[in-house]
Motif scaffolding. Structure first.
Motif, PDB file in Angstrom:
ATOM      1  N   ARG A  66      19.042 -36.185  -9.604  1.00 52.01           N
ATOM      2  CA  ARG A  66      18.984 -36.852  -8.173  1.00 52.01           C
ATOM      3  C   ARG A  66      18.407 -38.341  -8.940  1.00 52.01           C
ATOM      4  O   ARG A  66      17.810 -38.897  -9.629  1.00 52.01           O
ATOM      5  CB  ARG A  66      18.041 -36.752  -7.978  1.00 52.01           C
ATOM      6  CG  ARG A  66      18.161 -37.237  -6.131  1.00 52.01           C
ATOM      7  CD  ARG A  66      17.264 -35.845  -5.198  1.00 52.01           C
ATOM      8  NE  ARG A  66      17.158 -36.828  -3.935  1.00 52.01           N
ATOM      9  CZ  ARG A  66      16.141 -36.014  -2.940  1.00 52.01           C
ATOM     10  NH1 ARG A  66      15.367 -35.040  -2.705  1.00 52.01           N
ATOM     11  NH2 ARG A  66      15.589 -37.533  -2.036  1.00 52.01           N
ATOM     12  N   GLU A  72      19.161 -45.338  -1.231  1.00 52.28           N
ATOM     13  CA  GLU A  72      20.296 -44.091  -0.834  1.00 52.28           C
ATOM     14  C   GLU A  72      19.924 -42.771  -1.643  1.00 52.28           C
ATOM     15  O   GLU A  72      19.688 -43.756  -3.290  1.00 52.28           O
ATOM     16  CB  GLU A  72      21.637 -44.101  -0.436  1.00 52.28           C
ATOM     17  CG  GLU A  72      22.781 -43.547  -0.489  1.00 52.28           C
ATOM     18  CD  GLU A  72      23.869 -43.271  -0.361  1.00 52.28           C
ATOM     19  OE1 GLU A  72      24.769 -42.684  -0.205  1.00 52.28           O
ATOM     20  OE2 GLU A  72      25.163 -44.676  -0.739  1.00 52.28           O
ATOM     21  N   VAL A  74      21.223 -40.674  -4.583  1.00 52.06           N
ATOM     22  CA  VAL A  74      22.190 -40.379  -5.050  1.00 52.06           C
ATOM     23  C   VAL A  74      22.392 -39.243  -6.195  1.00 52.06           C
ATOM     24  O   VAL A  74      21.103 -39.281  -6.521  1.00 52.06           O
ATOM     25  CB  VAL A  74      22.794 -41.894  -5.846  1.00 52.06           C
ATOM     26  CG1 VAL A  74      23.471 -42.955  -4.633  1.00 52.06           C
ATOM     27  CG2 VAL A  74      22.081 -42.373  -6.675  1.00 52.06           C
ATOM     28  N   ARG A 100      39.765 -42.466  -1.147  1.00 49.75           N
ATOM     29  CA  ARG A 100      38.590 -42.302   0.094  1.00 49.75           C
ATOM     30  C   ARG A 100      38.903 -40.874   1.025  1.00 49.75           C
ATOM     31  O   ARG A 100      39.980 -41.001   1.803  1.00 49.75           O
ATOM     32  CB  ARG A 100      37.713 -43.645   0.571  1.00 49.75           C
ATOM     33  CG  ARG A 100      37.324 -44.259  -0.216  1.00 49.75           C
ATOM     34  CD  ARG A 100      35.188 -44.507  -0.402  1.00 49.75           C
ATOM     35  NE  ARG A 100      35.774 -44.668  -0.929  1.00 49.75           N
ATOM     36  CZ  ARG A 100      34.317 -45.250  -1.006  1.00 49.75           C
ATOM     37  NH1 ARG A 100      33.573 -45.019   0.059  1.00 49.75           N
ATOM     38  NH2 ARG A 100      33.665 -46.538  -1.888  1.00 49.75           N
ATOM     39  N   ARG A 106      32.546 -38.877  -2.455  1.00 46.78           N
ATOM     40  CA  ARG A 106      32.131 -39.978  -2.373  1.00 46.78           C
ATOM     41  C   ARG A 106      31.781 -41.022  -3.508  1.00 46.78           C
ATOM     42  O   ARG A 106      30.250 -40.375  -4.327  1.00 46.78           O
ATOM     43  CB  ARG A 106      31.607 -40.647  -1.278  1.00 46.78           C
ATOM     44  CG  ARG A 106      30.752 -42.167  -0.845  1.00 46.78           C
ATOM     45  CD  ARG A 106      30.825 -43.173  -0.303  1.00 46.78           C
ATOM     46  NE  ARG A 106      29.922 -42.489   0.267  1.00 46.78           N
ATOM     47  CZ  ARG A 106      28.353 -42.732  -0.046  1.00 46.78           C
ATOM     48  NH1 ARG A 106      28.774 -44.087  -0.650  1.00 46.78           N
ATOM     49  NH2 ARG A 106      27.812 -42.731   0.374  1.00 46.78           N
ATOM     50  N   ILE A 108      30.348 -43.954  -5.859  1.00 48.85           N
ATOM     51  CA  ILE A 108      29.613 -44.998  -5.784  1.00 48.85           C
ATOM     52  C   ILE A 108      29.707 -46.018  -7.286  1.00 48.85           C
ATOM     53  O   ILE A 108      30.000 -47.399  -6.987  1.00 48.85           O
ATOM     54  CB  ILE A 108      27.970 -45.051  -5.922  1.00 48.85           C
ATOM     55  CG1 ILE A 108      27.770 -43.668  -4.331  1.00 48.85           C
ATOM     56  CG2 ILE A 108      27.094 -45.507  -5.650  1.00 48.85           C
ATOM     57  CD1 ILE A 108      26.468 -43.572  -3.891  1.00 48.85           C
ATOM     58  N   THR A 125      27.482 -40.434  -8.019  1.00 45.89           N
ATOM     59  CA  THR A 125      27.955 -39.714  -6.628  1.00 45.89           C
ATOM     60  C   THR A 125      26.998 -40.237  -5.420  1.00 45.89           C
ATOM     61  O   THR A 125      26.114 -40.417  -5.657  1.00 45.89           O
ATOM     62  CB  THR A 125      28.717 -39.345  -6.522  1.00 45.89           C
ATOM     63  OG1 THR A 125      27.792 -37.999  -7.156  1.00 45.89           O
ATOM     64  CG2 THR A 125      29.783 -39.158  -7.841  1.00 45.89           C
ATOM     65  N   GLU A 126      27.608 -39.598  -4.278  1.00 46.10           N
ATOM     66  CA  GLU A 126      26.982 -39.151  -2.964  1.00 46.10           C
ATOM     67  C   GLU A 126      25.962 -38.274  -3.772  1.00 46.10           C
ATOM     68  O   GLU A 126      26.403 -37.107  -4.288  1.00 46.10           O
ATOM     69  CB  GLU A 126      27.547 -39.363  -1.605  1.00 46.10           C
ATOM     70  CG  GLU A 126      28.510 -38.106  -1.597  1.00 46.10           C
ATOM     71  CD  GLU A 126      29.401 -38.063  -0.898  1.00 46.10           C
ATOM     72  OE1 GLU A 126      28.998 -38.746   0.523  1.00 46.10           O
ATOM     73  OE2 GLU A 126      30.317 -37.195  -0.731  1.00 46.10           O
ATOM     74  N   TYR A 127      24.435 -37.999  -3.091  1.00 48.08           N
ATOM     75  CA  TYR A 127      24.344 -36.618  -3.048  1.00 48.08           C
ATOM     76  C   TYR A 127      23.774 -35.693  -1.965  1.00 48.08           C
ATOM     77  O   TYR A 127      24.053 -35.986  -0.584  1.00 48.08           O
ATOM     78  CB  TYR A 127      22.342 -36.756  -3.299  1.00 48.08           C
ATOM     79  CG  TYR A 127      21.491 -35.695  -3.380  1.00 48.08           C
ATOM     80  CD1 TYR A 127      21.699 -35.636  -4.149  1.00 48.08           C
ATOM     81  CD2 TYR A 127      20.553 -35.650  -2.966  1.00 48.08           C
ATOM     82  CE1 TYR A 127      20.185 -34.157  -4.833  1.00 48.08           C
ATOM     83  CE2 TYR A 127      19.970 -35.226  -3.078  1.00 48.08           C
ATOM     84  CZ  TYR A 127      19.614 -34.276  -4.234  1.00 48.08           C
ATOM     85  OH  TYR A 127      18.973 -33.402  -4.248  1.00 48.08           O
ATOM     86  N   HIS A 128      24.001 -34.839  -2.241  1.00 51.81           N
ATOM     87  CA  HIS A 128      23.823 -33.177  -1.081  1.00 51.81           C
ATOM     88  C   HIS A 128      23.109 -32.489  -1.548  1.00 51.81           C
ATOM     89  O   HIS A 128      23.100 -31.555  -2.423  1.00 51.81           O
ATOM     90  CB  HIS A 128      25.230 -33.439  -0.636  1.00 51.81           C
ATOM     91  CG  HIS A 128      26.629 -34.008  -0.734  1.00 51.81           C
ATOM     92  ND1 HIS A 128      26.505 -34.714   0.405  1.00 51.81           N
ATOM     93  CD2 HIS A 128      27.548 -34.400  -0.879  1.00 51.81           C
ATOM     94  CE1 HIS A 128      27.421 -35.373   0.594  1.00 51.81           C
ATOM     95  NE2 HIS A 128      28.284 -35.074   0.107  1.00 51.81           N
ATOM     96  N   LYS A 189      27.936 -30.207   2.752  1.00 53.42           N
ATOM     97  CA  LYS A 189      27.175 -31.201   2.914  1.00 53.42           C
ATOM     98  C   LYS A 189      26.522 -31.239   3.848  1.00 53.42           C
ATOM     99  O   LYS A 189      26.157 -29.208   4.332  1.00 53.42           O
ATOM    100  CB  LYS A 189      27.817 -32.470   3.792  1.00 53.42           C
ATOM    101  CG  LYS A 189      29.547 -32.817   2.691  1.00 53.42           C
ATOM    102  CD  LYS A 189      30.743 -33.658   3.222  1.00 53.42           C
ATOM    103  CE  LYS A 189      30.414 -34.610   4.342  1.00 53.42           C
ATOM    104  NZ  LYS A 189      31.747 -35.746   4.140  1.00 53.42           N
TER     105      LYS A 189
END
Length: 465
Positions: A66, A72, A74, A100, A106, A108, A125-128, A189
């Motif tokens: 992480r 943000e 990520v 997309r 997603r 980055i 990438t985006e973090y969930h 998500k």
């Protein structure tokens, strides 16, 4: 040749020898390079803007940590040097134009980080925070509605990967296959929808649709537990792009089974989390290719179904889809688009049924209210009639309920009359009015005088008042 740069650009070159400074200035303004694109100087790469945190996972190609990038959260997937090909492949897939989609993880950015003699290869990438679908199912029992949200959204992501789309200009989104579909590679998500990630083994459909030889000859890749029968027994048409799409759908059917096993709905109970592993009844936790081939191809076994599923119509609909998607015959399986459509249709149908049931309930409540109003009107009419009927009159002063008074008012003055203001006796006394038997005392400017009651005794409604 003179070059004009702003202060920020020239400041980073201060202190360098004049020759080096001139060379860098020329390169900064040049579009030539070593084949990797234009040569531009960057003060900081993405890795220098990320504050790396704790490790949150590990996989075939490295670890996932992480991090924080520009405020943000990520996820940073860190490859080893030996996995350069996988890193480059995943980066190129993520950087594809028009990729997309809400159900695709997603992207980055990416970077190569110098660690002395070694290099780290980063994909950001985006973090969930809910983690992968595998982790989520370990910790949670779900309802059939949550199942629908998770699986339908994941199916939309897979269909988007498989399908090609034309853009508004000369660009287009090509077709891809994932080749490693499993619950660990699908992220959950916060809105309980899914996003497909880990595109390290994904391939793009080449012009003409024929798979290159170096891929076709080594098509057995991915997680062995999720491999389709035709891959395990080496009967797949490895040069046909559609064959890989059908194999993805088989793998996705096992993800559907895993998720369905954690559903509790009515009398249906969830399977224990440690047993939600496809084929765990007949294999070890880390099975070999030979074991999986024997179970899936030779014995033609599939993960067991919960006997309680048979009595639930919503779940039965899903199991029919699963059985089609894990068929031993690849051409009998749904495409990803058909799978998404079937799931979408069922959810829409259920929503319509729920809406219709709600409307029926509201209509039933309205009918009951109407009946209650009619019953109340009848009771009030009976109360009014009893008060004016000498044979039914009760001893003592007449007493009306508020509903009885309003009903009496309507019968005397008509249905459109306004409600009579009810004034307590104490309030009447405070206004100077007092009732004494059949006479009234009125206060005037000349004093108090007594008048007789002027009610008409011939009025049938007022005769007995």
């Amino acid at each position: 040749m003179s070059t004009t740069l702003d202060r920020d650009k020239t400041a980073c070159l201060d202190g360098l020898p004049p020759g080096t400074r001139s060379m860098l200035l020329v390169l900064e303004e040049s579009d030539s390079g070593s084949g990797f694109g234009s040569t531009k100087l960057h003060v900081a790469t993405i890795s220098k803007q990320i504050r790396l945190g704790s490790k949150i996972g590990a996989g075939r190609f490295g670890t996932v940590s992480r991090g924080t990038f520009k405020g943000e959260a990520v996820a940073v997937k860190i490859f080893r040097d030996a996995d350069l090909l996988s890193f480059d492949n995943e980066r190129e897939i993520f950087e594809t134009r028009m990729l997309r989609h809400p159900q695709i993880l997603r992207f980055i950015g990416s970077d190569r980080v110098d660690k002395g003699l070694l290099h780290e290869l980063w994909i950001v990438t985006e973090y969930h925070p809910l983690g992968s679908l595998h982790d989520f199912l370990l910790e949670n029992v779900i309802t059939i509605d949550i199942f629908n949200s998770l699986i339908t959204s994941a199916a939309k992501g897979l269909a988007f990967l498989h399908d090609g789309y034309d853009g508004t200009t000369n660009s287009c989104k090509p077709q891809f296959v994932h080749r490693d579909v499993k619950s660990r590679n699908i992220m959950v998500k916060e809105d309980l929808t899914c996003a497909i990630g880990d595109l390290g083994l994904a391939i793009v459909k080449p012009p003409g649709g024929t798979i290159p030889q170096h891929i076709a000859e080594k098509y057995k890749c991915g997680t062995v537990r999720y491999l389709a029968p035709e891959i395990l027994n080496s009967t797949m048409s490895s040069y046909e792009f559609e064959s890989y799409q059908r194999a993805d759908v088989y793998s996705f059917s096992l993800v559907m089974w895993e998720t369905l096993c954690r559903v509790e709905e009515g009398e249906v109970k969830a399977r224990s989390a440690e047993r939600v592993i496809p084929y765990i009844e007949w294999t070890e936790r880390d099975p070999t290719d030979e074991q999986m081939t024997d179970v899936v191809c030779t014995r033609n076994l599939r993960p067991p179904e919960n006997p309680q599923w048979d009595g639930n119509k919503k779940i039965q609909y899903v199991t029919e889809i699963i059985q089609s998607c894990w068929s031993a015959n690849p051409t009998a399986r749904y495409t990803a688009f058909q799978l998404k459509t079937r799931l979408d249709y069922k959810i829409s149908e259920e929503e319509e049924d729920n809406k219709e049931q709600l409307q029926q309930q509201e209509q039933l409540v309205q009918v009951q209210d109407d009946y209650e109003d009619e019953d109340e009107d009848e009771e009030v009419d009976a109360e009014v009639d009893a008060q004016f009927d000498p044979n039914k009159r009760l001893p003592g002063p007449r007493r009306f309920s508020m509903a009885g008074i309003k009903q009496l008012q309507k019968r005397i003055f008509g249905a459109q009359s306004r409600d009579i203001e009810m004034v307590p006796l104490a309030g009447m006394a405070s206004r100077g009015n007092a009732k004494v038997h059949d006479q009234e005392q009125l206060e005037t400017k000349n004093g108090t005088r007594t008048i007789e009651n002027t009610k008409d005794p011939k009025d049938p409604l007022l005769r007995n008042l």
